[in-house]
Design a protein around this motif. Structure first.
Motif, PDB file in Angstrom:
ATOM      1  N   TYR A 169      99.537  91.235  56.032  1.00 56.87           N
ATOM      2  CA  TYR A 169      99.021  90.984  54.685  1.00 56.87           C
ATOM      3  C   TYR A 169      98.208  89.691  54.726  1.00 56.87           C
ATOM      4  O   TYR A 169      98.672  88.676  55.239  1.00 56.87           O
ATOM      5  N   SER A 170      96.996  89.727  54.177  1.00 58.57           N
ATOM      6  CA  SER A 170      96.083  88.589  54.237  1.00 58.57           C
ATOM      7  C   SER A 170      95.903  87.956  52.860  1.00 58.57           C
ATOM      8  O   SER A 170      96.014  88.626  51.826  1.00 58.57           O
ATOM      9  N   SER A 171      95.609  86.665  52.882  1.00 64.00           N
ATOM     10  CA  SER A 171      95.314  85.954  51.651  1.00 64.00           C
ATOM     11  C   SER A 171      93.988  86.449  51.085  1.00 64.00           C
ATOM     12  O   SER A 171      93.228  87.162  51.745  1.00 64.00           O
ATOM     13  N   GLU A 172      93.688  86.033  49.849  1.00 66.63           N
ATOM     14  CA  GLU A 172      92.478  86.510  49.194  1.00 66.63           C
ATOM     15  C   GLU A 172      91.225  86.104  49.952  1.00 66.63           C
ATOM     16  O   GLU A 172      90.258  86.857  50.041  1.00 66.63           O
ATOM     17  N   ASP A 173      91.224  84.889  50.531  1.00 65.56           N
ATOM     18  CA  ASP A 173      90.055  84.459  51.302  1.00 65.56           C
ATOM     19  C   ASP A 173      90.101  84.962  52.744  1.00 65.56           C
ATOM     20  O   ASP A 173      89.180  84.717  53.518  1.00 65.56           O
ATOM     21  N   LYS A 174      91.188  85.651  53.110  1.00 68.29           N
ATOM     22  CA  LYS A 174      91.360  86.256  54.434  1.00 68.29           C
ATOM     23  C   LYS A 174      91.374  85.236  55.568  1.00 68.29           C
ATOM     24  O   LYS A 174      91.151  85.590  56.729  1.00 68.29           O
ATOM     25  N   ASN A 175      91.676  83.990  55.263  1.00 68.89           N
ATOM     26  CA  ASN A 175      91.847  82.976  56.304  1.00 68.89           C
ATOM     27  C   ASN A 175      93.278  82.896  56.803  1.00 68.89           C
ATOM     28  O   ASN A 175      93.538  82.291  57.845  1.00 68.89           O
ATOM     29  N   THR A 176      94.227  83.482  56.071  1.00 75.16           N
ATOM     30  CA  THR A 176      95.636  83.470  56.459  1.00 75.16           C
ATOM     31  C   THR A 176      96.160  84.900  56.478  1.00 75.16           C
ATOM     32  O   THR A 176      95.916  85.663  55.541  1.00 75.16           O
ATOM     33  N   THR A 177      96.853  85.257  57.545  1.00 78.17           N
ATOM     34  CA  THR A 177      97.436  86.591  57.665  1.00 78.17           C
ATOM     35  C   THR A 177      98.890  86.466  58.074  1.00 78.17           C
ATOM     36  O   THR A 177      99.213  85.794  59.052  1.00 78.17           O
ATOM     37  N   TRP A 178      99.773  87.115  57.303  1.00 76.07           N
ATOM     38  CA  TRP A 178     101.192  87.159  57.628  1.00 76.07           C
ATOM     39  C   TRP A 178     101.504  88.500  58.282  1.00 76.07           C
ATOM     40  O   TRP A 178     100.950  89.539  57.914  1.00 76.07           O
ATOM     41  N   THR A 179     102.386  88.452  59.273  1.00 78.87           N
ATOM     42  CA  THR A 179     102.758  89.651  60.028  1.00 78.87           C
ATOM     43  C   THR A 179     104.266  89.769  60.105  1.00 78.87           C
ATOM     44  O   THR A 179     104.967  88.772  60.310  1.00 78.87           O
ATOM     45  N   THR A 203     118.435  98.429  71.706  1.00 79.82           N
ATOM     46  CA  THR A 203     117.880  97.133  71.337  1.00 79.82           C
ATOM     47  C   THR A 203     117.203  97.230  69.973  1.00 79.82           C
ATOM     48  O   THR A 203     116.463  98.188  69.708  1.00 79.82           O
ATOM     49  N   LEU A 204     117.465  96.243  69.126  1.00 79.13           N
ATOM     50  CA  LEU A 204     116.801  96.133  67.832  1.00 79.13           C
ATOM     51  C   LEU A 204     116.082  94.791  67.775  1.00 79.13           C
ATOM     52  O   LEU A 204     116.675  93.748  68.066  1.00 79.13           O
ATOM     53  N   SER A 205     114.794  94.793  67.397  1.00 75.25           N
ATOM     54  CA  SER A 205     113.988  93.572  67.397  1.00 75.25           C
ATOM     55  C   SER A 205     113.331  93.360  66.042  1.00 75.25           C
ATOM     56  O   SER A 205     112.892  94.312  65.384  1.00 75.25           O
ATOM     57  N   LEU A 206     113.241  92.078  65.666  1.00 76.80           N
ATOM     58  CA  LEU A 206     112.574  91.662  64.435  1.00 76.80           C
ATOM     59  C   LEU A 206     111.518  90.624  64.783  1.00 76.80           C
ATOM     60  O   LEU A 206     111.713  89.817  65.698  1.00 76.80           O
ATOM     61  N   MET A 207     110.418  90.625  64.051  1.00 77.24           N
ATOM     62  CA  MET A 207     109.339  89.685  64.326  1.00 77.24           C
ATOM     63  C   MET A 207     108.689  89.256  63.021  1.00 77.24           C
ATOM     64  O   MET A 207     108.538  90.056  62.081  1.00 77.24           O
ATOM     65  N   ALA A 208     108.304  87.971  62.948  1.00 75.38           N
ATOM     66  CA  ALA A 208     107.553  87.456  61.804  1.00 75.38           C
ATOM     67  C   ALA A 208     106.565  86.424  62.311  1.00 75.38           C
ATOM     68  O   ALA A 208     106.884  85.635  63.212  1.00 75.38           O
ATOM     69  N   GLY A 209     105.368  86.415  61.754  1.00 78.58           N
ATOM     70  CA  GLY A 209     104.360  85.473  62.225  1.00 78.58           C
ATOM     71  C   GLY A 209     103.303  85.193  61.184  1.00 78.58           C
ATOM     72  O   GLY A 209     103.180  85.911  60.183  1.00 78.58           O
ATOM     73  N   VAL A 210     102.532  84.151  61.428  1.00 81.36           N
ATOM     74  CA  VAL A 210     101.432  83.789  60.547  1.00 81.36           C
ATOM     75  C   VAL A 210     100.240  83.376  61.408  1.00 81.36           C
ATOM     76  O   VAL A 210     100.393  82.694  62.419  1.00 81.36           O
ATOM     77  N   THR A 211      99.058  83.825  61.014  1.00 78.44           N
ATOM     78  CA  THR A 211      97.813  83.486  61.696  1.00 78.44           C
ATOM     79  C   THR A 211      96.908  82.762  60.708  1.00 78.44           C
ATOM     80  O   THR A 211      96.742  83.216  59.571  1.00 78.44           O
ATOM     81  N   GLN A 212      96.325  81.638  61.142  1.00 82.70           N
ATOM     82  CA  GLN A 212      95.539  80.797  60.243  1.00 82.70           C
ATOM     83  C   GLN A 212      94.186  80.481  60.865  1.00 82.70           C
ATOM     84  O   GLN A 212      94.121  79.960  61.984  1.00 82.70           O
ATOM     85  N   VAL A 213      93.116  80.816  60.151  1.00 84.76           N
ATOM     86  CA  VAL A 213      91.779  80.349  60.531  1.00 84.76           C
ATOM     87  C   VAL A 213      91.664  78.909  60.057  1.00 84.76           C
ATOM     88  O   VAL A 213      91.730  78.630  58.859  1.00 84.76           O
ATOM     89  N   ILE A 214      91.520  77.961  60.985  1.00 83.38           N
ATOM     90  CA  ILE A 214      91.525  76.535  60.649  1.00 83.38           C
ATOM     91  C   ILE A 214      90.119  76.029  60.375  1.00 83.38           C
ATOM     92  O   ILE A 214      89.849  75.388  59.357  1.00 83.38           O
ATOM     93  N   THR A 215      89.224  76.289  61.306  1.00 83.46           N
ATOM     94  CA  THR A 215      87.814  75.935  61.144  1.00 83.46           C
ATOM     95  C   THR A 215      86.979  77.107  61.637  1.00 83.46           C
ATOM     96  O   THR A 215      87.518  78.137  62.057  1.00 83.46           O
TER      97      THR A 215
END
Length: 406
Positions: A169-179, A203-215
């Motif tokens: 899911y991405s922020s409105e400006d699409k500079n931040t994406t959560w996974t 095996t059961l696995s869970l993952m969470a992450g965030v991606t950020q466009v900085i410049t």
């Protein structure tokens, strides 16, 4: 806030070679295992999308890639393991809102079968064939994506199935994406030595992450993953190998990509911290630099540094010319006694040097070759001394690839 127009898109982080996987399962020493395919499949059970933010639209073009990997491992001057692995990958849009990502791989592994610690018996040989495949479908939304994947691997004594669900899911400006992702695998182990029959592992696995466009030149990502496994984790082909029937694994992965305007190249850097319930703790630093050249050439050198502590139940055999490898200190014949002399669970450090050269022949065709040299030593472990008695392990690999898009 306006979206940053950057040479690096959110999806470019997937180009880095540092995957969020168990370092014990995927270092080149793991190739000696009869269950190599299952180890790689378990590491990838959240594919596609583990730690990688996806774009909000399907790929513009379909792409078909053929890869061939040759891997050779040696120890004490003896060739130990040889692996040949061709693979075929397809990425294609399915209309305006869907995409398909599929891979088929075949591994042929042969060589001397190590026993105990680093002893090699010329009379003990292994030869195995593994076939594996994974398929994933992604549905794209204006600011999000949802991926459902499945994977399967089979060899003569091991079978593994995996399912995964990953969303972004991405922020409105699409500079931040959560996974976020959820995955599970079920393995069946049926070795040919008649010591173990019809064992299983889940095996059961869970993952969470965030991606950020900085410049416009920088993009960063932070990913946390945790997996819980129950069942048979021992190596049935190693003597005195009895491991806990549970294994919890936690990984924190940080990645940063930087585009250099002066050269037009891109640097990809990552740090991964790993720990598990075996008391194995590991650090991985990876750096690579992709430099475009004239006439469609690209050169990408890379360096990976790895260090891990030994498992709490690992023991160091001391070899005797007449008696061979002795029992571990204080060993008693009991099903509750935890022991392993598997060098993949020892304390060691490793360095991997690599270089990849790619050439775009036409607008649609690309070829590439990648060379890597891996070396592992006990005394290269960071912060503390590594496990004694480990002979240096070396491995070389070459990967050839060709791809076409349309």
């Amino acid at each position: 806030m306006n979206k940053i127009t950057a040479p690096l898109s959110v999806s470019t982080l997937s180009e880095t070679s540092s995957a969020s996987v168990n370092p014990v399962s995927v270092n080149p020493a793991a190739v000696e295992s009869q269950a190599i395919g299952a180890a790689l499949l378990t590491a990838a059970l959240l594919l596609p999308g583990l730690g990688v933010a996806r774009a909000e639209t399907p790929p513009e073009h379909a792409s078909l890639s053929l890869k061939y990997l040759n891997y050779e491992e040696k120890q004490d001057g003896l060739k130990r393991i040889t692996a040949n692995s061709p693979s075929l990958s397809l990425i294609t849009p399915l209309g305006s809102e869907w995409s398909l990502d599929a891979t088929l791989t075949s591994d042929d592994v042969s060589g001397a079968s190590p026993r105990y610690h680093t002893a090699i018996s010329g009379a003990s040989r292994m030869n195995d064939q593994r076939t594996a495949g994974d398929v994933a479908f992604t549905r794209y939304f204006p600011r999000a994506s949802l991926t459902v994947g499945t994977a399967y691997s089979t060899e003569h004594d091991y079978e593994s199935r995996a399912l995964s669900l990953t969303g972004t899911y991405s922020s409105e400006d699409k500079n931040t994406t959560w996974t976020a992702g959820l995955g599970g695998s079920h393995d069946r182990i049926n070795p040919t030595n008649l010591i173990v029959k019809n064992e299983t592992k889940k095996t059961l696995s869970l993952m969470a992450g965030v991606t950020q466009v900085i410049t416009a030149q920088d993009i960063a990502q932070l990913t946390f993953s945790h997996s819980r496994g129950e069942g048979y984790f021992s190596d049935p082909y190693k003597a005195l190998d009895n491991r806990p029937r549970e294994r919890n694994q936690t990984t924190l992965l940080a990645r940063w990509n930087h585009h250099f305007l002066e050269t037009g190249g891109t640097g990809r850097f990552s740090y991964r911290y790993y720990s598990d319930s075996y008391d194995v703790k590991a650090h991985t630093l990876t750096a690579e630099y992709g430099q475009p050249l004239s006439q469609g050439w690209t050169v990408t050198p890379s360096l990976r540094m790895y260090s891990q502590s030994a498992a709490s139940f690992y023991f160091d055999p001391v070899y005797d010319a007449k008696l061979g490898a002795p029992f571990p200190p204080g060993f008693v014949f009991s099903s509750n006694q935890l022991n392993s002399a598997d060098q993949r669970l020892s304390g060691f450090g490793a360095l991997t040097f690599g270089i990849k050269v790619a050439k775009q022949l036409t607008r649609d065709w690309t070829v590439d070759v990648k060379l890597e040299n891996y070396e592992q030593r006990g005394n290269w472990r960071l912060f503390h001394k590594g496990s004694p008695g480990l002979a240096a392990l070396e491995a070389q690999s070459i990967q050839l690839g060709i791809s076409k898009q349309w």
